[in-house]
Design a protein around this motif. Sequence first.
Motif, short mmCIF file in Angstrom:
data_model
loop_
_atom_site.label_atom_id
_atom_site.label_comp_id
_atom_site.label_asym_id
_atom_site.label_seq_id
_atom_site.Cartn_x
_atom_site.Cartn_y
_atom_site.Cartn_z
N UNK A 117 0.84 -1.21 0.00
CA UNK A 117 0.00 0.00 0.00
C UNK A 117 0.87 1.25 0.00
N UNK A 118 1.95 1.22 0.78
CA UNK A 118 2.88 2.36 0.83
C UNK A 118 3.49 2.60 -0.55
N UNK A 119 3.91 1.54 -1.21
CA UNK A 119 4.52 1.67 -2.54
C UNK A 119 3.51 2.19 -3.56
N UNK A 120 2.26 1.71 -3.47
CA UNK A 120 1.23 2.15 -4.41
C UNK A 120 0.94 3.64 -4.23
N UNK A 121 0.86 4.08 -2.98
CA UNK A 121 0.61 5.49 -2.69
C UNK A 121 1.80 6.35 -3.15
N UNK A 122 3.02 5.83 -2.93
CA UNK A 122 4.21 6.55 -3.41
C UNK A 122 4.16 6.71 -4.93
N UNK A 123 3.78 5.66 -5.61
CA UNK A 123 3.73 5.68 -7.07
C UNK A 123 2.71 6.71 -7.57
N UNK A 124 1.57 6.78 -6.87
CA UNK A 124 0.53 7.76 -7.26
C UNK A 124 1.08 9.19 -7.18
N UNK A 125 1.77 9.51 -6.08
CA UNK A 125 2.31 10.86 -5.89
C UNK A 125 3.46 11.11 -6.86
N UNK A 126 4.26 10.07 -7.13
CA UNK A 126 5.37 10.21 -8.08
C UNK A 126 4.84 10.59 -9.47
N UNK A 127 3.70 10.01 -9.87
CA UNK A 127 3.11 10.36 -11.18
C UNK A 127 2.64 11.81 -11.19
N UNK A 128 2.11 12.29 -10.06
CA UNK A 128 1.71 13.70 -9.96
C UNK A 128 2.94 14.61 -10.10
N UNK A 187 17.50 1.22 -0.11
CA UNK A 187 16.10 1.48 -0.46
C UNK A 187 15.81 2.69 -1.34
N UNK A 188 16.66 3.74 -1.45
CA UNK A 188 16.28 4.84 -2.35
C UNK A 188 15.96 4.37 -3.77
N UNK A 189 16.59 3.28 -4.20
CA UNK A 189 16.41 2.79 -5.57
C UNK A 189 14.98 2.39 -5.87
N UNK A 190 14.23 1.99 -4.84
CA UNK A 190 12.90 1.44 -5.10
C UNK A 190 11.78 2.46 -4.90
N UNK A 191 12.11 3.72 -4.58
CA UNK A 191 11.10 4.77 -4.44
C UNK A 191 11.15 5.72 -5.63
N UNK A 192 10.13 5.66 -6.47
CA UNK A 192 10.02 6.58 -7.59
C UNK A 192 9.68 7.96 -7.03
N UNK A 193 10.42 8.99 -7.46
CA UNK A 193 10.15 10.35 -7.00
C UNK A 193 9.46 11.17 -8.10
#
Length: 223
Positions: free
Chosen positions: A11-22, A126-132
């Motif tokens: 869920x955390x990764x999905x939410x991160x991905x949503x904000x990264x697309x914004x 872990x920075x590698x797996x968080x899309x910004x």
Amino acid sequence: MSMRISMDKQAVQAENQRVAEENRSLFRQNKVTVINLMSSPGAGKTTLLEKTVEQLAGRYKVGVIEGDLATSRDADRIRALGATAVQINTNGGCHLDAHMIAKVLPDFSLSELDYLFIENVGNLVCPATYDLGQHHKVAVLSVPEGNDKIAKYPVMFRHVDLVVLNKVDLLPYLPFDLKQAEEDLQMVHPGAQWLPLSALTGEGFAAWLEWLEQRRQAAVAAQ
Ligand code: MG
Ligand code: ZN
């Protein structure tokens, strides 16, 4: 690990991905090329950025987001060169996430920027797996760390578009196997680009600036 924890992580990764697309669509609208720089502590990301800001000054408007566990020292170093720099302190957090980036974007005049560099928290995991929302991820490895880091931290090197090998001025003094490092990189990430340079002496720096110029032109053409 329980199922509960693993679901929360998803869920955390999905939410991160949503904000990264914004973030990404905001970068696109404002025609700013965004580079996420990652490395272990001490690889020389801030020195690389200082030299980059100096070299781009006058031609391009550059912004920098500095991620650190604590202090504003890195942002102060960049500001001293006349660029806009915003510090994010993660208060112990070991990576930047898309929310942290979204929160500081109002501090920049995005439409006036050509480049935005994000210096991630020093950490090869872990920075590698968080899309910004960045256009490109770049890993900075440095000669004193040793050539075995690519094989030991494959996830980082698999997720990046370019690997900068910094501090090549130290190659004559340290046992770093350049050939082995390049072979390991092609093993974990076939086709990955590799760029040896020294932010201190300027050796190899022209190729880095050329890479940035090509990425900017591609980003602008893709609008
Ligand atoms: Mg730094
Ligand atoms: Zn982390």
